[in-house]
Write an enzyme that holds these catalytic residues in place. Structure first.
Site, PDB file in Angstrom:
ATOM      1  N   HIS A  40       0.838  -1.204   0.000  1.00 48.75           N
ATOM      2  CA  HIS A  40       0.000   0.000   0.000  1.00 48.75           C
ATOM      3  C   HIS A  40       0.870   1.249   0.000  1.00 48.75           C
ATOM      4  CE1 HIS A  40      -4.010   1.828   0.760  1.00 48.75           C
ATOM      5  NE2 HIS A  40      -3.277   2.808   1.270  1.00 48.75           N
ATOM      6  N   ASP A  42       0.343   5.503  -1.093  1.00 48.18           N
ATOM      7  CA  ASP A  42      -0.649   6.512  -1.470  1.00 48.18           C
ATOM      8  C   ASP A  42      -0.076   7.639  -2.313  1.00 48.18           C
ATOM      9  OD1 ASP A  42      -3.390   6.040  -0.404  1.00 48.18           O
ATOM     10  OD2 ASP A  42      -2.325   5.790   1.484  1.00 48.18           O
ATOM     11  N   GLU A 147      -9.115   1.338  -2.179  1.00 48.86           N
ATOM     12  CA  GLU A 147      -9.183   1.431  -0.714  1.00 48.86           C
ATOM     13  C   GLU A 147     -10.556   1.963  -0.304  1.00 48.86           C
ATOM     14  OE1 GLU A 147      -6.449   2.847   3.050  1.00 48.86           O
ATOM     15  OE2 GLU A 147      -6.293   3.961   1.173  1.00 48.86           O
ATOM     16  N   HIS A 174     -13.211   1.676   4.231  1.00 52.82           N
ATOM     17  CA  HIS A 174     -12.139   2.546   4.730  1.00 52.82           C
ATOM     18  C   HIS A 174     -12.559   2.949   6.133  1.00 52.82           C
ATOM     19  CE1 HIS A 174      -9.519   6.276   4.852  1.00 52.82           C
ATOM     20  NE2 HIS A 174      -8.661   5.297   4.598  1.00 52.82           N
ATOM     21  N   HIS A 215      -8.734  -2.056   7.548  1.00 57.34           N
ATOM     22  CA  HIS A 215      -9.790  -1.073   7.823  1.00 57.34           C
ATOM     23  C   HIS A 215     -11.118  -1.685   8.242  1.00 57.34           C
ATOM     24  CE1 HIS A 215      -7.965   2.811   6.932  1.00 57.34           C
ATOM     25  NE2 HIS A 215      -7.376   2.261   5.884  1.00 57.34           N
ATOM     26  N   HIS A 236      -2.344  -3.272   4.646  1.00 56.85           N
ATOM     27  CA  HIS A 236      -1.553  -2.386   5.505  1.00 56.85           C
ATOM     28  C   HIS A 236      -2.174  -2.343   6.911  1.00 56.85           C
ATOM     29  CE1 HIS A 236      -4.717   0.102   3.823  1.00 56.85           C
ATOM     30  NE2 HIS A 236      -4.369   1.181   4.487  1.00 56.85           N
ATOM     31  N   ASP A 344       2.195   2.067   3.817  1.00 58.36           N
ATOM     32  CA  ASP A 344       1.294   3.228   3.839  1.00 58.36           C
ATOM     33  C   ASP A 344       2.059   4.531   3.657  1.00 58.36           C
ATOM     34  OD1 ASP A 344      -1.144   4.472   3.786  1.00 58.36           O
ATOM     35  OD2 ASP A 344      -1.579   4.254   5.913  1.00 58.36           O
TER      36      ASP A 344
END
Length: 417
Positions: A40, A42, A147, A174, A215, A236, A344
């Site tokens: 993961h 971003d 996500e 999420h 999540h 993650h 992350d």
């Protein structure tokens, strides 16, 4: 074992630089033939927020550590030995589902444009074989993960279109509970998955999309693992027994990973890996809420009060030892075949000391080797476990090649308020 790992990390930090460099050199040799696959990152969202969604607006071919807040660039990916990267095509949970669907497709386009801007470095991948081939050619395999299940707008047709566009995992929620799955950080509505949520998981199995349980609530984890015929992933997440954050994976689920066959990709978010940071974050949020309740019409007073609290309560930090503790705990409880890495990066505002960017992987893996991990262990953690799961998901999809696409729709009557 966790204690011995922490001791080894401390000793490594005190050792001569040549000793640490030797450990990292060994790691880099391992990563020449085994791709390190991070679950993961971003960067696409960071580009959307800070650079107009334009990968040409910042020079990813240079080290951006000193000049930007970005955690990711090509020199640091190379220094980190990254061979495969799941780029998150995240959009916020506050969007309407229709907005989320549109913007998720825009983020898929962003990933494609990142790859197109640097074809000498990146190549799109959709299968385990792709990852190994691309890594063997000296490039970084670029995969995509959604996500938040709200991005499919309650449509299995949209789910299939995302898969057709190259998405290979979807995180079921999420930060907010969706219309078919409970989140770890919101009020539950379904006690896990709704009946339509189970249909989503089955269709993900049929098309070959990995079910990502980062999540989600513990009940959603259990439901998804019960329904899924393919192994699941946590792209993650870390260990709840080490840091009691609801985003982390409880031991009961870690113990089930051996039967499931999945992988927990340990993340580096300070509030998820350090109990001290987690508690500080919670206390600060409580103080901010108290100040707002006392002075709802005086934002200056709230700002001043928060600043005073910060001055009186210095923020604690996390470090490599915290990362190692979580990796080791997942290994101890789930087994060496069920642990991976999901940093992350570029999805958080702070990172542990020593883990400030995507170049940190050799330091983390060298610390594990100093604590007794073998070369074979490191290969499994770095990428072999994820590749095994990808192939298992692909095999389940192949076994369902003759099944028709699901026409299930979400129930509009009888849903809880």
């Amino acid at each position: 074992m966790i204690r011995s790992c922490l001791l080894a990390v401390s000793m490594l930090a005190l050792a001569a630089p040549a000793v640490a460099q030797d450990g990292e050199a060994r790691v880099r040799e391992i990563l020449r033939t085994t791709p390190l696959i991070d679950g993961h990152n971003d960067l696409p969202w960071a580009l959307r927020q800070g650079y107009g969604n334009d990968p040409h607006a910042v020079d990813l071919a240079t080290n951006l550590d000193a000049s930007t807040a970005l955690h990711t660039d090509i020199p640091r990916l190379r220094a980190g030995g990254v061979g495969g990267q799941f780029w998150s095509v995240y959009v916020p949970a506050v969007l309407t589902p229709t907005e989320a669907a549109r913007e998720t497709f825009e983020q898929i386009d962003t990933v494609r444009r990142i790859v197109a801007a640097h074809p000498e470095t990146f190549e799109l991948a959709t299968t385990a074989d792709d990852v190994e081939r691309i890594h063997g050619a000296g490039k970084i395999a670029s995969l995509m993960g959604i996500e938040g299940g709200y991005s499919i707008d309650d449509s299995l047709g949209l789910l299939r279109e995302f898969h057709q566009a190259g998405v290979r995992y979807m995180t079921l929620t999420h930060s907010k509970t969706t219309s078919w799955a409970d989140s770890a950080t919101d009020a539950p509505k379904w006690g896990g998955l709704s009946p339509f949520g189970e249909d989503v998981v089955r269709e993900m199995n049929r098309i070959g999309m990995m079910v990502d349980l980062s999540h989600v609530s513990e009940e959603t984890m259990v439901d998804a693992m019960r329904v899924s015929e393919a192994p699941v992933i946590f792209s993650h997440s870390s260990a709840r027994a080490v840091t009691a954050h609801p985003r982390n994976v409880p031991d009961s689920v870690l113990r089930a990973m051996e039967d499931d066959g999945g992988v927990v990709m340990v993340t580096f978010v300070p509030g998820f890996i350090s109990e001290a940071v987690r508690r500080w974050n919670a206390d600060r949020a409580a103080e901010a809420a108290r100040l707002l309740a006392l002075s709802p019409g005086d934002p200056a007073a709230v700002t001043a009060g928060t600043a005073a609290w910060d001055a009186a309560h210095p923020q604690p930090t996390a470090g490599i030892a915290d990362v190692v503790a979580h990796i080791q705990h997942v290994r101890d409880v789930a087994g060496i075949d069920h642990v991976g890495l999901g940093g992350d990066f570029d999805g958080v505002t702070s990172l542990p000391t020593g883990v400030e960017g995507v170049d940190a992987y050799p330091r983390i893996l060298a610390a594990l080797m100093a604590a007794g991990w073998t070369e074979g262990d490191i290969r499994k953690l770095a990428g072999e476990n994820v590749l095994r799961v990808m192939r298992a998901v692909e095999a389940v999809a192949a076994s369902k090649a003759d099944e028709r696409p699901s026409l299930a729709v979400i129930a509009t009557a009888g849903a809880p308020e």
